[in-house]
Design a protein around this motif. Sequence first.
Motif, mmCIF file in Angstrom:
data_model
loop_
_atom_site.group_PDB
_atom_site.id
_atom_site.type_symbol
_atom_site.label_atom_id
_atom_site.label_comp_id
_atom_site.label_asym_id
_atom_site.label_seq_id
_atom_site.Cartn_x
_atom_site.Cartn_y
_atom_site.Cartn_z
ATOM 1 N N PRO A 13 1.057 -1.122 -0.125
ATOM 2 C CA PRO A 13 -0.026 -0.196 0.176
ATOM 3 C C PRO A 13 0.767 1.312 -0.285
ATOM 4 C CG PRO A 13 -0.476 -1.310 1.906
ATOM 5 C CD PRO A 13 0.839 -1.822 1.238
ATOM 6 N N PRO A 14 0.043 2.558 -0.441
ATOM 7 C CA PRO A 14 1.068 3.709 -0.641
ATOM 8 C C PRO A 14 1.481 3.725 1.023
ATOM 9 C CG PRO A 14 -0.592 4.287 -1.289
ATOM 10 C CD PRO A 14 -1.404 2.612 -1.330
ATOM 11 N N ALA A 15 2.552 4.358 1.390
ATOM 12 C CA ALA A 15 3.285 5.053 2.661
ATOM 13 C C ALA A 15 2.877 5.771 3.395
ATOM 14 C CB ALA A 15 4.756 5.839 2.414
ATOM 15 N N ASP A 16 1.358 6.043 3.256
ATOM 16 C CA ASP A 16 0.774 7.151 3.838
ATOM 17 C C ASP A 16 -0.566 6.387 3.936
ATOM 18 O OD1 ASP A 16 0.129 7.413 1.439
ATOM 19 O OD2 ASP A 16 -0.112 9.652 1.224
ATOM 20 N N SER A 17 -0.739 5.180 3.910
ATOM 21 C CA SER A 17 -1.566 4.922 4.236
ATOM 22 C C SER A 17 -1.715 4.380 5.595
ATOM 23 C CB SER A 17 -2.081 3.619 2.663
ATOM 24 O OG SER A 17 -2.939 2.541 2.900
ATOM 25 N N ALA A 18 -2.648 3.651 5.916
ATOM 26 C CA ALA A 18 -3.153 2.865 7.358
ATOM 27 C C ALA A 18 -2.793 1.870 7.395
ATOM 28 C CB ALA A 18 -4.628 3.360 7.924
ATOM 29 N N ALA A 19 -2.647 0.705 5.925
ATOM 30 C CA ALA A 19 -2.555 -0.203 5.637
ATOM 31 C C ALA A 19 -1.264 -0.654 5.086
ATOM 32 C CB ALA A 19 -3.193 -1.206 4.474
ATOM 33 N N SER A 76 -6.205 -3.822 1.101
ATOM 34 C CA SER A 76 -6.691 -3.216 -0.187
ATOM 35 C C SER A 76 -8.340 -2.403 -0.209
ATOM 36 C CB SER A 76 -7.002 -4.286 -1.860
ATOM 37 O OG SER A 76 -7.444 -3.723 -2.031
ATOM 38 N N ARG A 77 -8.839 -2.835 0.776
ATOM 39 C CA ARG A 77 -10.404 -2.272 0.987
ATOM 40 C C ARG A 77 -9.857 -0.741 1.760
ATOM 41 N NH1 ARG A 77 -14.033 -5.492 4.509
ATOM 42 N NH2 ARG A 77 -15.177 -3.998 4.153
ATOM 43 N N ILE A 78 -8.880 -1.005 2.730
ATOM 44 C CA ILE A 78 -8.827 0.318 3.287
ATOM 45 C C ILE A 78 -8.049 1.374 2.391
ATOM 46 C CG2 ILE A 78 -7.795 1.171 5.268
ATOM 47 C CD1 ILE A 78 -7.109 -1.206 6.668
ATOM 48 N N VAL A 79 -7.244 1.134 1.565
ATOM 49 C CA VAL A 79 -6.495 1.876 0.519
ATOM 50 C C VAL A 79 -7.840 2.650 -0.657
ATOM 51 C CG1 VAL A 79 -4.826 2.061 -1.870
ATOM 52 C CG2 VAL A 79 -4.001 0.912 0.531
ATOM 53 N N ARG A 125 -12.038 8.405 -0.048
ATOM 54 C CA ARG A 125 -11.952 9.897 1.370
ATOM 55 C C ARG A 125 -11.687 11.276 1.047
ATOM 56 N NH1 ARG A 125 -8.655 9.414 6.120
ATOM 57 N NH2 ARG A 125 -7.123 9.116 4.304
ATOM 58 N N SER A 126 -10.227 10.804 -0.037
ATOM 59 C CA SER A 126 -9.205 12.331 -0.661
ATOM 60 C C SER A 126 -10.465 13.108 -1.951
ATOM 61 C CB SER A 126 -7.898 11.668 -1.084
ATOM 62 O OG SER A 126 -7.157 11.212 -0.346
ATOM 63 N N ALA A 127 -11.242 11.835 -2.454
ATOM 64 C CA ALA A 127 -11.662 12.671 -3.330
ATOM 65 C C ALA A 127 -13.201 13.254 -2.923
ATOM 66 C CB ALA A 127 -12.586 11.586 -4.908
ATOM 67 N N ALA A 128 -13.902 12.909 -1.202
ATOM 68 C CA ALA A 128 -14.642 13.582 -1.438
ATOM 69 C C ALA A 128 -14.998 14.577 -0.598
ATOM 70 C CB ALA A 128 -15.406 12.487 -0.411
ATOM 71 N N ALA A 169 -17.471 10.254 7.976
ATOM 72 C CA ALA A 169 -17.715 9.137 7.442
ATOM 73 C C ALA A 169 -17.023 8.320 7.511
ATOM 74 C CB ALA A 169 -19.220 9.434 7.202
ATOM 75 N N LEU A 170 -15.936 8.432 6.411
ATOM 76 C CA LEU A 170 -15.214 7.769 5.441
ATOM 77 C C LEU A 170 -13.829 7.398 6.211
ATOM 78 C CD1 LEU A 170 -14.885 8.831 1.484
ATOM 79 C CD2 LEU A 170 -16.340 6.930 2.915
ATOM 80 N N ASP A 171 -13.445 8.784 7.268
ATOM 81 C CA ASP A 171 -12.648 8.545 8.164
ATOM 82 C C ASP A 171 -13.344 7.348 9.380
ATOM 83 O OD1 ASP A 171 -11.078 10.799 7.367
ATOM 84 O OD2 ASP A 171 -12.073 11.465 8.360
ATOM 85 N N ALA A 172 -14.361 7.138 9.416
ATOM 86 C CA ALA A 172 -14.669 6.416 10.576
ATOM 87 C C ALA A 172 -14.137 4.783 10.097
ATOM 88 C CB ALA A 172 -15.911 6.783 10.926
ATOM 89 N N ALA A 173 -15.379 4.721 8.768
ATOM 90 C CA ALA A 173 -14.407 3.368 8.009
ATOM 91 C C ALA A 173 -13.659 3.105 8.032
ATOM 92 C CB ALA A 173 -15.557 3.815 6.208
ATOM 93 N N VAL A 174 -12.755 3.469 7.583
ATOM 94 C CA VAL A 174 -11.242 3.683 7.648
ATOM 95 C C VAL A 174 -10.372 2.989 9.078
ATOM 96 C CG1 VAL A 174 -8.464 4.663 7.425
ATOM 97 C CG2 VAL A 174 -10.115 5.173 5.624
#
Length: 273
Positions: A130-136, A192-195, A201-204, A211-216
Amino acid sequence: MTGEPPGGALPTGSPHPAGPGGSRQAPGRPARPVIADIRESLARWNDPAARHVRRERRASRGIGVWTVVALLCALASVVAVLNAAQVTVAAFLAMAGTIVSGALAVRSGARLRRLRTSPARPAGRHAALPPADSAAYEPVCRLARAESSLAELLDQLPSGASGAGEALPLGTAEGVRATAADAAQTLRELASRIVTVERARSAAPASERAALDAAVRTLAEQLEDGLEGYGSLVAAAGRVVAATGSGQDATRQSLVEATDHLAGLAIALRELG
């Protein structure tokens, strides 16, 4: 008149603006692609399937080396016996070398046979991170390290096919390996779902991002739970490898329990998905 500017110096254009102190900033290759290439190379090197192939090659080379040594020692022992009226020290050492090197060749052959009959995951399967800045990102890196450790431990588990008195029941290591591979695949799908949610979220709009932050966060907690179960399986396998004597029964039972627990976690995570 040539139209020279005052001072007689022709203007010299610079394709790159001067930085502070008059130093010009030359363009360079961005650091991120270089780091990504290094990470990808390391991931390919540490891939369980690639490590499996390297072990097979080492075992195959061991068969050839020890077979040649055994033949040379046997030849030396024959020559020493033929040239002496009785068995000399040199002949005795040559015979001992033949026995030892022959045993090592047989051991390398048995290891190669075991490696070739054990399943290996496809090479390059875990190269993408995953990207380095991803929570995953950090959990997936930990998962890759745990997979490498588990692969090494499972190669050292005594199996029922070896004929050893303290061997595990036949098929135990294969069952653990299959369960771990299935759980790892489930965890990677979760990552992959987290990413995907992070990109959404970035485009929302700003009003929709909470809500997307909570989902992550929820998905990241599920990923951590799965990693904890995988780590428990690695620890149980390590205890079986390290155990001796009367402590082996308890460690084997803990390995079975950790395998069942991880299988249940994988099923639960798939149902939640």
